[in-house]
Design a protein around this motif. Structure first.
Motif, PDB file in Angstrom:
ATOM      1  N   PRO A   1       0.832  -1.139   0.008  1.00 33.76           N
ATOM      2  CA  PRO A   1      -0.005   0.179   0.004  1.00 33.76           C
ATOM      3  C   PRO A   1       0.573   1.440   0.013  1.00 33.76           C
ATOM      4  CG  PRO A   1      -0.171  -1.114   2.208  1.00 33.76           C
ATOM      5  CD  PRO A   1       0.557  -1.976   1.253  1.00 33.76           C
ATOM      6  N   LYS A   2       0.318   2.109  -0.853  1.00 33.69           N
ATOM      7  CA  LYS A   2       1.100   3.438  -0.970  1.00 33.69           C
ATOM      8  C   LYS A   2       0.085   4.742  -0.633  1.00 33.69           C
ATOM      9  CE  LYS A   2       4.513   1.444  -3.816  1.00 33.69           C
ATOM     10  NZ  LYS A   2       4.317  -0.036  -3.857  1.00 33.69           N
ATOM     11  N   VAL A   3       0.623   5.741  -0.737  1.00 32.06           N
ATOM     12  CA  VAL A   3      -0.132   7.015  -0.563  1.00 32.06           C
ATOM     13  C   VAL A   3      -0.221   7.666  -2.421  1.00 32.06           C
ATOM     14  CG1 VAL A   3      -0.270   9.391  -0.013  1.00 32.06           C
ATOM     15  CG2 VAL A   3       0.933   7.911   1.544  1.00 32.06           C
ATOM     16  N   THR A   4      -1.571   7.383  -2.754  1.00 30.40           N
ATOM     17  CA  THR A   4      -1.727   7.871  -3.967  1.00 30.40           C
ATOM     18  C   THR A   4      -3.023   8.680  -4.200  1.00 30.40           C
ATOM     19  OG1 THR A   4      -3.458   6.052  -4.500  1.00 30.40           O
ATOM     20  CG2 THR A   4      -1.350   5.455  -4.925  1.00 30.40           C
TER      21      THR A   4
ATOM     22  N   ASP B   1       4.249   4.580  -8.021  1.00 34.79           N
ATOM     23  CA  ASP B   1       6.091   4.090  -7.809  1.00 34.79           C
ATOM     24  C   ASP B   1       6.448   3.902  -6.544  1.00 34.79           C
ATOM     25  OD1 ASP B   1       8.536   3.875  -9.496  1.00 34.79           O
ATOM     26  OD2 ASP B   1       9.098   5.168  -7.937  1.00 34.79           O
ATOM     27  N   GLY B   2       7.244   3.099  -6.398  1.00 35.07           N
ATOM     28  CA  GLY B   2       7.857   2.653  -4.833  1.00 35.07           C
ATOM     29  C   GLY B   2       8.565   3.779  -4.192  1.00 35.07           C
ATOM     30  N   PHE B   3       9.182   4.835  -5.057  1.00 33.04           N
ATOM     31  CA  PHE B   3      10.011   5.851  -4.400  1.00 33.04           C
ATOM     32  C   PHE B   3       9.411   7.168  -4.688  1.00 33.04           C
ATOM     33  CE2 PHE B   3      13.001   2.233  -5.616  1.00 33.04           C
ATOM     34  CZ  PHE B   3      13.316   1.740  -4.139  1.00 33.04           C
ATOM     35  N   ASP B   4       9.654   8.079  -3.631  1.00 32.47           N
ATOM     36  CA  ASP B   4       9.277   9.354  -3.757  1.00 32.47           C
ATOM     37  C   ASP B   4      10.380  10.521  -3.715  1.00 32.47           C
ATOM     38  OD1 ASP B   4       7.853  11.846  -3.336  1.00 32.47           O
ATOM     39  OD2 ASP B   4       7.887  11.523  -1.196  1.00 32.47           O
ATOM     40  N   SER B   5      10.951  10.715  -4.624  1.00 32.40           N
ATOM     41  CA  SER B   5      12.230  11.377  -4.793  1.00 32.40           C
ATOM     42  C   SER B   5      12.037  12.745  -3.836  1.00 32.40           C
ATOM     43  CB  SER B   5      12.858  11.698  -6.179  1.00 32.40           C
ATOM     44  OG  SER B   5      11.768  12.633  -6.978  1.00 32.40           O
ATOM     45  N   SER B   6      10.912  13.140  -3.773  1.00 29.71           N
ATOM     46  CA  SER B   6      10.733  14.509  -3.103  1.00 29.71           C
ATOM     47  C   SER B   6      10.672  14.243  -1.571  1.00 29.71           C
ATOM     48  CB  SER B   6       9.564  15.195  -3.529  1.00 29.71           C
ATOM     49  OG  SER B   6       8.361  14.463  -2.924  1.00 29.71           O
ATOM     50  N   GLU B   7      10.676  13.015  -1.083  1.00 29.44           N
ATOM     51  CA  GLU B   7      10.621  12.652   0.394  1.00 29.44           C
ATOM     52  C   GLU B   7       9.429  13.611   0.970  1.00 29.44           C
ATOM     53  OE1 GLU B   7      14.449  12.846   2.048  1.00 29.44           O
ATOM     54  OE2 GLU B   7      15.267  12.436   0.241  1.00 29.44           O
ATOM     55  N   SER B   8       8.423  13.584   0.262  1.00 31.56           N
ATOM     56  CA  SER B   8       7.303  14.452   0.934  1.00 31.56           C
ATOM     57  C   SER B   8       6.143  13.672   1.621  1.00 31.56           C
ATOM     58  CB  SER B   8       6.467  15.123  -0.073  1.00 31.56           C
ATOM     59  OG  SER B   8       6.008  14.370  -1.357  1.00 31.56           O
ATOM     60  N   ILE B   9       6.215  12.089   1.373  1.00 32.42           N
ATOM     61  CA  ILE B   9       5.257  11.085   2.122  1.00 32.42           C
ATOM     62  C   ILE B   9       5.860  10.866   3.300  1.00 32.42           C
ATOM     63  CG2 ILE B   9       3.996   9.204   1.618  1.00 32.42           C
ATOM     64  CD1 ILE B   9       3.345  11.119  -0.363  1.00 32.42           C
TER      65      ILE B   9
ATOM     66  N   GLY C   1      12.328  12.270   5.112  1.00 34.95           N
ATOM     67  CA  GLY C   1      13.707  11.712   5.527  1.00 34.95           C
ATOM     68  C   GLY C   1      13.951  10.468   4.645  1.00 34.95           C
ATOM     69  N   THR C   2      12.854  10.027   4.087  1.00 39.01           N
ATOM     70  CA  THR C   2      12.922   8.471   3.359  1.00 39.01           C
ATOM     71  C   THR C   2      12.198   8.707   1.937  1.00 39.01           C
ATOM     72  OG1 THR C   2      12.408   6.265   3.321  1.00 39.01           O
ATOM     73  CG2 THR C   2      11.119   7.903   4.495  1.00 39.01           C
ATOM     74  N   THR C   3      12.520   8.143   0.919  1.00 41.15           N
ATOM     75  CA  THR C   3      12.115   8.070  -0.403  1.00 41.15           C
ATOM     76  C   THR C   3      11.067   7.087  -0.478  1.00 41.15           C
ATOM     77  OG1 THR C   3      13.669   6.460  -1.208  1.00 41.15           O
ATOM     78  CG2 THR C   3      14.055   8.700  -1.551  1.00 41.15           C
ATOM     79  N   ASP C   4      10.406   6.484   0.740  1.00 43.44           N
ATOM     80  CA  ASP C   4       9.662   5.152   0.727  1.00 43.44           C
ATOM     81  C   ASP C   4       8.301   5.872   0.593  1.00 43.44           C
ATOM     82  OD1 ASP C   4       8.149   2.950   1.314  1.00 43.44           O
ATOM     83  OD2 ASP C   4       9.716   2.072   2.372  1.00 43.44           O
ATOM     84  N   ARG C   5       7.379   5.586  -0.350  1.00 40.20           N
ATOM     85  CA  ARG C   5       6.006   5.864  -0.502  1.00 40.20           C
ATOM     86  C   ARG C   5       5.126   4.961   0.466  1.00 40.20           C
ATOM     87  NH1 ARG C   5       4.746   9.602  -4.201  1.00 40.20           N
ATOM     88  NH2 ARG C   5       2.576   9.125  -3.973  1.00 40.20           N
ATOM     89  N   GLY C   6       5.670   4.127   0.945  1.00 32.74           N
ATOM     90  CA  GLY C   6       4.726   3.135   1.885  1.00 32.74           C
ATOM     91  C   GLY C   6       3.637   3.695   2.620  1.00 32.74           C
ATOM     92  N   TYR C   7       2.247   3.228   2.779  1.00 33.21           N
ATOM     93  CA  TYR C   7       1.421   3.612   3.771  1.00 33.21           C
ATOM     94  C   TYR C   7       1.044   2.506   4.548  1.00 33.21           C
ATOM     95  CZ  TYR C   7      -3.221   6.131   4.626  1.00 33.21           C
ATOM     96  OH  TYR C   7      -4.193   6.784   5.179  1.00 33.21           O
ATOM     97  N   PRO C   8       1.771   2.399   5.809  1.00 29.75           N
ATOM     98  CA  PRO C   8       1.386   1.131   6.744  1.00 29.75           C
ATOM     99  C   PRO C   8      -0.149   1.237   7.204  1.00 29.75           C
ATOM    100  CG  PRO C   8       3.340   2.496   7.320  1.00 29.75           C
ATOM    101  CD  PRO C   8       2.734   3.281   6.127  1.00 29.75           C
ATOM    102  N   ALA C   9      -0.591  -0.075   7.211  1.00 30.28           N
ATOM    103  CA  ALA C   9      -1.841  -0.450   7.879  1.00 30.28           C
ATOM    104  C   ALA C   9      -1.841  -1.783   8.464  1.00 30.28           C
ATOM    105  CB  ALA C   9      -2.708  -0.351   6.523  1.00 30.28           C
ATOM    106  N   SER C  10      -3.010  -2.247   9.105  1.00 29.54           N
ATOM    107  CA  SER C  10      -2.834  -3.491   9.912  1.00 29.54           C
ATOM    108  C   SER C  10      -4.244  -4.093   9.795  1.00 29.54           C
ATOM    109  CB  SER C  10      -2.770  -2.858  11.399  1.00 29.54           C
ATOM    110  OG  SER C  10      -3.785  -2.726  11.853  1.00 29.54           O
TER     111      SER C  10
END
Length: 831
Positions: free
Chosen positions: A124-127, A144-152, A155-164
């Motif tokens: 899951p990602k922020v889209t 895409d898996g990476f966010d070059s702006s690091e806005s999501i 401090g990281t290029t990861d676009r992941g959107y954690p959930a449970s």
């Protein structure tokens, strides 16, 4: 009831924020029925299909599934991420945010229980999907898996959107878990008696830098087939009986896996499995004998039931260089003391972490070896003068024949009491060479420092690189790893030569305050709430105890399970009053009024607790309370009577009788493994005689004359068909006081009742083998009316185990009934 195929089917992939709650799907037919074949449709694509033949089937992740139940269906609840119909190609289904998946129970499914599938996995990602866009992605670049702006995630290029996945239950299924999935947590998950309690092939580190893959969960009776890649943390997780951990189980099978060296962390978790089978498997060979398991930093001295005292890490036997570690950071071969409990791996009392080096452009036929040299001193790179104290050659690893997933990996000992030098090694020429500047190096994981407040550190001299500040070689777990791995995107071109440890642009990642992610509650660090959107209810916030803000209905507070009414203040479980040792049975029944069931069924009690309100425990409330002398565990089967399950080295109604042979001098007529191991209180070590000899004895000197009541021999598979128990007061004149003539291989534990036979010396005298090897005994316990001056140390250092099959030809001194393997409370944990 008796629905052919899916009971609920969400088909296109663009559906979102729908609620499917409190449905029950039951298939009344056996899968082996020659006509009906369960509830499939023989002769069609729906017969035995992994996909549509499920009680609850969805192509779309962003929906709410609450309190649903399935029994005896082919698949239970299956997320098969994808698109079709008019939404085909317009939704990044594998990247869709997870909805609210809470309180679902899958039981007796022929294949999958709760499981996520999909061609691209589930990451899951922020889209930009929304109800306003009809659930379609407008800008697919956001998938895409990476966010070059690091806005999501700053401090990281990861676009992941954690959930449970929260408070779900799986039992009597075959597979539970995921194909490839990341940024997904199993929280308060109960998985019992499934072939695979968890079956997970690939994962990733959480984008938030804090979360655990498993939190507040319970696993019993089955295999956990664990994934490759990243740090997989078990937080406040309980492992019950008959649990087996299979490290990076599917790595290098097909296209799954990366470098087959994940690191697993036990964080305030408890291991209660005490059976004699293997506890872990490293899958030696094709997947690199990889994976390390360690206790979380700062918890090394806390009892966890998994590691023997003094050790808190384990790695595969392939990495023998660890055995050269000296002194207080010593590593040992586990097999002499613990058999194959740890898959003959290496136990260490230092933290072990994964070290990975990603290469590109190599092939299996031409790739050199990686040479790892170690100096065990605290001088850093300055201490690398003279020959190394240990070295290891690590082979090249690649997923498949031609793959971008390639490189080298090995377990590394974290800390500053050793330093490493790493180079390439040509076996044909016998020469070393530098590591190419564009290769990417990854050490441990930032979650270590973020969660546990202590960065992993190590001195590394990478030939051809400058590591650390001013080349001092010191790298940490917090090093930059931008563009390295997002689950569905391997390594971006931007990473090669620029990011990772010892790279030109590498800096430490920004620290993350994990407590801030959970409202400032340190005890909940690493946990993830079920999906909700509190920002949509900012004007009138929901009460977090009884409600949550619905993501598809702005300014709408939805009631949590067991609450109802206009403002969610009516508690359906209020009359149950189950207390701290019980859970309300009506929580996920979807009712609209107070519990209206027989009071005796209102509460599901924690193991050991009884009564309508789960407030009766004979072990804790007896007069006096039953303590088992501190040498065992008290349990009750009926809420009235209490019994003791005695630890290794004890027996009796209150575990008051102790093994008078413990630690005593012993002798044998033949040994491949020393006789002392049959009297060391360690059920995993063993005495073994020479192979091929029939007439063999094992004797113990009790140190004084005792009236011996019983002898309990825990046989390994190579047992005796015929043997006597002999006693003597002087060690010369022996009398046979008990005989067995019908022994067989794998007969387990045998108790010999001697009824007060007097003697100082006791001998097991074997005459005929059951297998072509020798004789082998894990432990020979002796119980008498007099106690030795130094009894065995108290429970839980000595644990009772059940060697299957267990056989006793005579009554035991104190019959022990094993506690129930599973209570309803464990199945309905926190429900």
């Amino acid at each position: 009831w008796d629905v052919r195929g899916a009971n609920v089917y969400i088909e296109d992939g663009n559906e979102m924020h729908n609620e499917i709650s409190y449905n029950v799907a039951v298939c009344p037919h056996s899968l082996s029925d020659p006509i009906l074949q369960g509830c499939s449709i023989p002769g069609t694509s729906n017969a035995g299909s992994d996909a549509p033949n499920a009680a609850f089937y969805s192509k779309a992740a962003t929906n709410d599934w609450i309190g649903n139940r399935a029994a005896n269906t082919y698949n239970g609840m299956l997320l098969d991420a994808g698109t079709q119909g008019q939404a085909s190609g317009q939704v990044c289904a594998s990247d869709a945010a997870l909805g609210r998946w809470v309180g679902n129970t899958m039981h007796g499914c022929s294949r999958f229980g709760l499981y996520t599938l999909g061609h691209g996995g589930n990451f899951p990602k922020v889209t930009d999907r929304s109800i306003g866009t009809n659930g379609l992605n407008q800008n697919t670049a956001l998938c895409d898996g990476f966010d070059s702006s690091e806005s999501i995630n700053p401090g990281t290029t990861d676009r992941g959107y954690p959930a449970s996945f929260y408070q779900n239950v799986d039992y009597h299924n075959v597979f539970v878990g995921h194909y490839n999935a990341g940024d997904l947590q199993h929280r308060a998950h109960s998985s019992i008696n499934n072939n695979n309690l968890i079956y997970w092939k690939e994962t990733k580190n959480f984008a938030d830098g804090c979360s655990s893959h498993f939190f507040d969960s319970f696993y019993q009776d089955g295999n956990l087939a664990l994934p490759d890649q990243g740090s997989i943390i078990f937080s406040r997780t309980k492992f019950g009986q008959n649990v087996h951990l299979e490290f990076n189980h599917h790595c290098d099978v097909g296209a799954t896996g990366v470098l087959c060296m994940p690191q697993y962390i036990l964080d305030n978790s408890v291991w209660e499995n005490d059976n004699s089978n293997k506890w872990i498997s490293f899958q030696a060979g094709y997947n690199n004998d990889g994976g390390v398991l360690s206790v979380a930093p700062g918890q090394e001295d806390l009892p966890n039931g998994f590691f023997p005292e003094g050790y808190h890490s384990v790695a595969g036997s392939t990495y023998s260089y660890l055995l050269a570690s000296p002194g207080p950071r010593k590593c040992i071969d586990s097999s002499p003391l613990y058999g194959d409990r740890f898959d003959n791996g290496i136990l260490c009392n230092a933290p072990l972490r994964s070290f990975k080096m990603y290469s590109r452009g190599l092939t299996g036929s031409t790739a050199p070896m990686l040479k790892v040299e170690v100096w065990f001193n605290s001088l850093g790179l300055l201490g690398q003068n003279g020959p190394a104290n240990a070295e290891q050659l690590v082979g090249f690893h690649m997923i498949g024949d031609l793959s971008v997933k390639q490189g080298y990996s090995f377990p590394i000992m974290a800390g500053l009491s050793q330093s490493y030098r790493i180079s390439l090694f040509d076996q044909n020429e016998g020469t070393t060479s530098e590591i190419p500047l564009d290769w990417v190096i990854e050490f441990s994981d930032p979650v270590i420092g973020n969660r546990f407040g202590v960065d992993d550190e190590v001195y590394v001299n990478v030939l051809g690189r400058s590591c650390g500040t001013n080349g001092d070689g010191l790298i940490t777990s917090q090093h930059d790893r931008k563009f390295l791995w997002s689950g569905d995107h391997f390594i971006d071109d931007a990473a090669w030569g620029n990011f990772g440890a010892c790279a030109t642009e590498s800096v430490d990642m920004n620290p993350v305050d994990c407590s801030a992610l959970v409202g400032g509650n340190p005890s909940e660090e690493g946990s993830i709430e079920a999906s909700e959107c509190p920002e949509l209810c900012a004007a009138s916030p929901c009460n977090p105890i009884n409600s949550y803000c619905h993501c598809g209905m702005p300014s709408t507070c939805k009631c949590k399970p067991s609450f109802t009414g206009p403002d969610c203040t009516v508690d359906l479980c209020s009359s149950a009053s189950c207390g701290e040792h019980g859970s309300c049975a009506a929580k996920y029944l979807g009712g609209v009024g107070d519990v209206a069931i027989d009071p005796s069924f209102e509460c599901i009690c924690e193991s050991g607790w009884f009564g309508n309100k789960c407030d009766v425990n004979p072990c804790e409330m007896g007069e006096p309370a039953k303590t088992c002398s501190g040498n065992g565990k008290c349990f009750s089967l009926n809420g009235i009577d209490a019994e003791c399950d005695c630890g290794m080295g004890y027996q009796g109604n209150d575990c008051e009788a102790h093994n008078i042979a413990y630690g005593k001098a012993s002798s044998t007529s033949s040994e491949l493994q020393p006789s002392s191991r049959a009297f060391d209180g360690n059920i995993w070590s063993r005495w073994e005689s020479a192979h091929g000899l029939e007439d063999t004895y094992l004797e113990v000197d009790l140190g004084d004359v005792y009236d011996i009541e019983s002898v309990n021999i825990h046989w390994e598979a190579s047992s005796a068909k015929r043997y006597d128990i002999e006693v003597s007061s002087d060690g010369i004149t022996l009398a046979s006081v008990w005989s067995k003539t019908d022994g067989y291989a794998n007969m387990g534990s045998v108790i010999s009742m001697l009824n007060g036979a007097s003697g100082r010396f006791l001998k097991m005298h074997a005459f005929e083998r059951t297998m072509p090897y020798g004789y082998s005994i894990f432990e020979m316990e002796v119980f008498g009316v007099m106690g030795p001056s130094s009894p065995p140390t108290h429970w839980p250092t000595y644990k009772a185990i059940s060697l299957a099959p267990t056989v006793s030809k005579v009554p035991t001194l104190s019959p022990i009934t094993s506690p129930p393997s599973l209570s309803l409370f464990e199945i309905a944990r926190e429900k």
